[in-house]
Design a protein around this motif. Structure first.
Motif, PDB file in Angstrom:
ATOM      1  N   THR A  57       0.817  -1.213   0.000  1.00  0.00           N
ATOM      2  CA  THR A  57       0.000   0.000   0.000  1.00  0.00           C
ATOM      3  C   THR A  57       0.850   1.262   0.000  1.00  0.00           C
ATOM      4  N   ALA A  58       2.155   1.106  -0.171  1.00  0.00           N
ATOM      5  CA  ALA A  58       3.090   2.238  -0.233  1.00  0.00           C
ATOM      6  C   ALA A  58       3.199   2.993   1.094  1.00  0.00           C
ATOM      7  N   ARG A  76       2.869   4.741  -5.058  1.00  0.00           N
ATOM      8  CA  ARG A  76       1.937   5.317  -4.090  1.00  0.00           C
ATOM      9  C   ARG A  76       0.688   4.436  -4.052  1.00  0.00           C
ATOM     10  N   PRO A  77      -0.211   4.676  -3.107  1.00  0.00           N
ATOM     11  CA  PRO A  77      -1.353   3.768  -2.962  1.00  0.00           C
ATOM     12  C   PRO A  77      -2.126   3.603  -4.263  1.00  0.00           C
ATOM     13  N   ASP A  78      -2.349   2.356  -4.659  1.00  0.00           N
ATOM     14  CA  ASP A  78      -3.035   2.059  -5.924  1.00  0.00           C
ATOM     15  C   ASP A  78      -4.539   2.069  -5.700  1.00  0.00           C
TER      16      ASP A  78
ATOM     17  N   TYR B 164      -4.149   7.831   3.992  1.00  0.00           N
ATOM     18  CA  TYR B 164      -3.138   7.667   2.934  1.00  0.00           C
ATOM     19  C   TYR B 164      -3.477   6.480   2.034  1.00  0.00           C
ATOM     20  N   VAL B 165      -3.763   5.342   2.686  1.00  0.00           N
ATOM     21  CA  VAL B 165      -4.049   4.122   1.923  1.00  0.00           C
ATOM     22  C   VAL B 165      -5.313   4.308   1.071  1.00  0.00           C
ATOM     23  N   ARG B 167      -6.289   7.011  -0.167  1.00  0.00           N
ATOM     24  CA  ARG B 167      -6.034   8.129  -1.089  1.00  0.00           C
ATOM     25  C   ARG B 167      -6.983   9.310  -0.868  1.00  0.00           C
TER      26      ARG B 167
END
Lengths: 260, 263
Positions: A57-58, A76-78, B164-165, B167
């Motif tokens: 998950t970066a 970065r988070p996909d 963050y995860v 987004r």
């Protein structure tokens, strides 16, 4: 389904610097996950299994090697990938429905959001608790909300970081069934990190056993039992034994007997 | 149920008696002391005299007039300090580099008593409203700023990881995760800020104003109206106490609504 690879991990390494020392947490891991598969990663604490999910998950950087989601290298988070954490990580001041709506894309229409929230509250069996605050729910119910929140974003790949670890045995077994049902219905690819061998065998198509310090793939065990699986089944126990043998290679036979 | 209720009424009554007993006892001995001559009534007038003076001040309208002016100054100064303190504190909590830039300056200015700044501010701004309000701003700013920063920095890192995860954009992180997380702390800062503002307005008016409750205290002193002086000082104390109580109630109410799960 098919054999399309959704997650590909190649020669992945992770070092941590602790003071002046470099600790090799993950020492070169490679494996592929196919679309629609349910994979468990099992290993004793310190084998870097949670770190692995954080790298996917970066949340953690990659020291060496590569992680690809649908062919794209992760930096970065996909958007195709979402994680369920060990703790529910709900916002304590938001109601159940607002927590689930919180992580939906901002450009989504209000109706669409409402619809998704409603259907996912139903999916995890929390109808009637839409307006409840997290503090009014049990630990198991909170984790259900976080599962609903993750699934509402419609991920292709769902990472689960010991999501049932902090729950009591009854709740844990209930939620395992729930996750299984959701997986069978939605065919979301699942990558579960756990230290519970029964949980791994009960749920997954494949179990990846990691060794510790540094974490390496020790075995990749296929579980082809039909579902629903029974924990007392002979074949179930046979797989359990082989996982234990991999985990406790260096341990004595008596240790092993204890766990079996 | 009935018994519980009775018990809680009784325990409330006991509490009230405990709270009131010491001030009451003090007043009784004070009154007796002045009447039998062991306390000089010209320097320390009796409570009964103070009460009469209090009524007289209200009847003449002097007290209300002074308080109104002081309140206006407090509100102005407090509003400026709130906006500045919350904004700067929030930025200092989020951006480590901004924090490093400002923290030494803040830590040098903060321990200076407001009273020490009054002459400087009067020299810079001249005697007048802007000096008075500036003094209040300084008196209210630090607790607001520091509590905001502390609140922002105490945001659960795990919620930020989640953001963050998943987004979530920066604005959503700042205003939907960090701000609500810091709310209780910010409210504490604002409450302490109002107390600071109230103390500062009295100090400012005693030194550089021709109106307001602080000025009235100095005026009474210069006319040797001891009773007036005592009444005004007591009023300052009681109002400060009431402001704090009121804001504590407000804080608890707001945080119950918006900061669920925080006790």
């Amino acid at each position: 389904m098919g054999n399309e690879t959704i997650l590909s991990i190649k020669e992945l390494k992770k070092d941590f610097r602790i003071g002046s020392e470099t600790v090799h947490v993950i020492g070169g891991i490679s494996f592929d996950v196919n679309k629609g598969e349910f994979i468990s990663i099992i290993g004793e604490s310190g084998c870097g299994k949670s770190t692995l999910l954080k790298m996917i998950t970066a949340l953690e950087s990659v020291t060496a090697g590569e992680i690809r989601i649908d062919g794209k290298t992760v930096t970065r988070p996909d958007e195709k990938c979402t994680m369920i954490f060990q703790e529910s990580r709900l916002l304590p001041w938001l109601s159940v429905e607002k927590n689930i709506a919180f992580t939906l894309p901002p450009d989504m229409s209000k109706e669409k959001k409402r619809e998704l929230v409603k259907s996912h509250i139903e999916l995890v069996g929390l109808s009637g608790f839409e307006k409840a605050l997290p503090s009014q729910l049990s630990g198991g119910m909170q984790q259900r909300v976080s599962i609903a929140r993750a699934l509402a974003t419609a991920p292709d790949l769902l990472l689960l970081d010991e999501p049932f670890g902090a729950l009591d045995a009854f709740t844990r077994i209930n939620l395992q069934d729930e996750i299984l049902k959701i997986w069978q219905k939605q065919k979301t690819t699942m990558l579960l990190v756990t230290h519970d061998i029964d949980e791994a065998i009960y749920l997954s198509d494949r179990i990846i056993v990691l060794s510790a310090k540094p974490g390496k793939v020790k075995a990749d065990i296929k579980v082809s039992l039909p579902r629903p699986r029974r924990r007392s089944d002979i074949e179930f126990l046979r797989i359990r034994r082989s996982v234990l043998l991999e985990l406790f290679e260096n341990g004595s036979q008596e240790d092993l007997e204890y766990y079996i | 149920m009935g018994r519980e209720k009775k018990n809680s009424i009784r325990s409330r009554a006991v509490n009230f008696l405990l709270v009131i007993s010491l001030p009451a006892l003090l007043l009784i001995f004070w009154e007796i002391g002045v009447r039998n001559g062991s306390i000089n009534g010209n320097v320390i007038p009796a409570p009964s005299k103070l009460f009469d003076t209090f009524i007289e001040l209200i009847k003449k309208g002097k007290l209300q007039e002074g308080l109104l002016i002081s309140f206006q100054r407090v509100i102005q100064g407090f509003l400026i300090a709130s906006v500045a303190g919350v904004t700067l504190g929030f930025l200092m909590g989020i951006f480590a580099s901004f924090n490093r830039m400002l923290s030494s300056l803040v830590n040098i200015l903060r321990p200076i008593p407001v009273v020490a700044l009054i002459p400087i501010l009067i020299i810079i701004l001249g005697v007048g409203e802007s000096a008075n309000v500036s003094i209040i701003v300084v008196g209210a700013l630090w607790p607001i700023l520091l509590n905001t920063t502390a609140g922002v920095m105490s945001t659960d890192r795990k919620l930020l990881e989640l953001a963050y995860v998943y987004r979530l954009g920066k604005p959503k992180q700042y205003f939907k995760i960090i701000l609500p997380s810091a709310l209780y702390s910010i409210l504490t800062g604002l409450r302490l800020g109002v107390s600071g503002a109230w103390m500062s307005v009295v100090a400012a008016e005693m030194i550089g104003a021709t109106s307001g409750i602080g000025y009235l205290i100095m005026f009474s002193k210069s006319l040797a109206q001891a009773a007036n002086m005592y009444v005004l000082v007591l009023v300052v104390g009681i109002i400060g106490y009431l402001i704090d109580k009121l804001l504590l109630m407000l804080q608890n109410r707001i945080s119950k609504r918006f900061v669920a799960g925080r006790g």
